[in-house]
Design an enzyme around this catalytic site. Sequence first.
Site, PDB file in Angstrom:
ATOM      1  CE  LYS A 166      33.989  53.936 -24.241  1.00  0.00           C
ATOM      2  NZ  LYS A 166      33.390  53.571 -25.554  1.00  0.00           N
ATOM      3  CD  GLN A 209      30.631  54.278 -27.991  1.00  0.00           C
ATOM      4  OE1 GLN A 209      31.908  54.196 -27.801  1.00  0.00           O
ATOM      5  NE2 GLN A 209      29.632  54.316 -27.190  1.00  0.00           N
ATOM      6  CG  ASP A 225      34.925  46.880 -27.599  1.00  0.00           C
ATOM      7  OD1 ASP A 225      34.764  47.151 -26.496  1.00  0.00           O
ATOM      8  OD2 ASP A 225      34.707  47.586 -28.768  1.00  0.00           O
TER       9      ASP A 225
HETATM   10  N1  LIG Z   1      32.346  49.024 -28.946  1.00  0.00           N
HETATM   11  C1  LIG Z   1      31.835  49.600 -27.950  1.00  0.00           C
HETATM   12  N2  LIG Z   1      32.515  49.381 -26.568  1.00  0.00           N
HETATM   13  C2  LIG Z   1      32.013  49.481 -25.454  1.00  0.00           C
HETATM   14  O1  LIG Z   1      32.457  49.577 -24.265  1.00  0.00           O
HETATM   15  C3  LIG Z   1      30.779  50.379 -25.348  1.00  0.00           C
HETATM   16  C4  LIG Z   1      30.101  50.678 -26.752  1.00  0.00           C
HETATM   17  N3  LIG Z   1      30.753  50.232 -27.812  1.00  0.00           N
HETATM   18  N4  LIG Z   1      29.101  51.182 -26.640  1.00  0.00           N
HETATM   19  C5  LIG Z   1      28.469  51.770 -25.671  1.00  0.00           C
HETATM   20  C6  LIG Z   1      28.573  51.028 -24.474  1.00  0.00           C
HETATM   21  C7  LIG Z   1      28.286  51.844 -23.259  1.00  0.00           C
HETATM   22  N5  LIG Z   1      29.552  51.819 -22.327  1.00  0.00           N
HETATM   23  C8  LIG Z   1      29.747  52.649 -21.258  1.00  0.00           C
HETATM   24  C9  LIG Z   1      30.823  52.705 -20.649  1.00  0.00           C
HETATM   25  C10 LIG Z   1      30.921  53.493 -19.340  1.00  0.00           C
HETATM   26  C11 LIG Z   1      29.955  54.255 -18.811  1.00  0.00           C
HETATM   27  C12 LIG Z   1      29.951  54.739 -17.511  1.00  0.00           C
HETATM   28  O2  LIG Z   1      31.055  54.915 -17.150  1.00  0.00           O
HETATM   29  N6  LIG Z   1      28.798  54.891 -16.810  1.00  0.00           N
HETATM   30  C13 LIG Z   1      28.964  55.531 -15.348  1.00  0.00           C
HETATM   31  C14 LIG Z   1      28.103  56.914 -15.468  1.00  0.00           C
HETATM   32  C15 LIG Z   1      27.571  57.497 -16.961  1.00  0.00           C
HETATM   33  C16 LIG Z   1      26.567  58.454 -16.575  1.00  0.00           C
HETATM   34  O3  LIG Z   1      26.486  59.029 -15.620  1.00  0.00           O
HETATM   35  O4  LIG Z   1      25.874  58.778 -17.657  1.00  0.00           O
HETATM   36  C17 LIG Z   1      28.378  54.735 -14.386  1.00  0.00           C
HETATM   37  O5  LIG Z   1      27.521  54.015 -14.336  1.00  0.00           O
HETATM   38  O6  LIG Z   1      28.573  55.255 -13.165  1.00  0.00           O
HETATM   39  C18 LIG Z   1      28.544  53.799 -19.264  1.00  0.00           C
HETATM   40  C19 LIG Z   1      28.342  53.126 -20.439  1.00  0.00           C
HETATM   41  C20 LIG Z   1      30.492  51.363 -23.120  1.00  0.00           C
HETATM   42  N7  LIG Z   1      30.127  50.779 -24.361  1.00  0.00           N
END
Ligand SMILES: Nc1nc(=O)c2c([nH]1)NC[C@@H]1CN(c3ccc(C(=O)N[C@@H](CCC(=O)O)C(=O)O)cc3)C=[N+]21
Length: 285
Positions: free
Chosen positions: A52, A96, A119
């Site tokens: 991020k 987070q 969020d």
């Molecule tokens: N307050 C809060 N807000 C959030 O938005 C929040 C959070 N807490 N806690 C954790 C989760 C998880 N999350 C992700 C965001 C992007 C990918 C992402 O970019 N994933 C990629 C690949 C990641 C990889 O390869 O490990 C994909 O799906 O292609 C994953 C997970 C946001 N979160």
Amino acid sequence: MTEIIDGKAVAKKVNAVTAKAVDELKQRGVQPGIAVVIVGADPASQIYVRNKNRKAQALGMYSVVRELPASTTQAELLAVIAEYNADDRIHGILVQSPLPAQINEPLITMAIDPHKDVDGFHPTNVGKLLTNFPGNYPVANTPRGIMTMLAEYGVDPAGKTAVVIGRSTIVGKPMAALLTNANATVTIAHSRTQNLKALAKTADILVVATGIAHLITGADIKPGATVIDVGMDRDENGKLTGDVDFESARQVAGLITPVPGGVGPMTIATLMQTTVELAKWSDAE
Ligand SMILES: Nc1nc(=O)c2c([nH]1)NC[C@@H]1CN(c3ccc(C(=O)N[C@@H](CCC(=O)O)C(=O)O)cc3)C=[N+]21
Ligand SMILES: [Mg+2]
């Protein structure tokens, strides 16, 4: 023929628009700023936070990451939020999740200024989404990013049968609200739902956010359906995988998101989009 929804490509498009919006705001003397707060050293959380931060900086935003120890108290975390609530450089605050057990997560959500709630989890903003309130307010980024992907691939929810598996505040409930506001007929299913798979098979739009790897297979999907996989599970080899068994599902679905490369990149792109909007809305006040 099944088409794979390219979340990375849609995210790139969204990010290009965001970068332009950042430039425009900067010309008016406003640099959009985001603060991400992480409590404890969960390695997966640290990777998301780093991604991020990198994306925000690449788009020209002001970005701060505050890493707090796992022993942080409720009062200490509230003080950090108060600091960012009062900081004019910060337009979006993200704490987070998950948070350690000593922290009352709903109280933390409530402490964030609703105008800085990037969020979209504050009850004021959730209430606005649920009432389809007019005007500007942040909406949870994962479901909002899914709506962007649906629009990009020409899927109009109006009149369609949508099934959302998962009832979280982060995904399931706001997803159902957005689909309802877009005139779909929506059912929210969850771990206690009877005949879950038969219900899933009625869906024209199926959103799966359960945290159970490969819960949904091709046999549970209506031919031609749009399948959105919100899962971020690990397989036997520790590889990132979804709640949908992609190989069997892709034989049946009309449109399907992969994991990785589907919902995840859209969540981050939408988070950046929301940060810029918060900056724009606060500037217009
Ligand atoms: N307050 C809060 N807000 C959030 O938005 C929040 C959070 N807490 N806690 C954790 C989760 C998880 N999350 C992700 C965001 C992007 C990918 C992402 O970019 N994933 C990629 C690949 C990641 C990889 O390869 O490990 C994909 O799906 O292609 C994953 C997970 C946001 N979160
Ligand atoms: Mg993904």
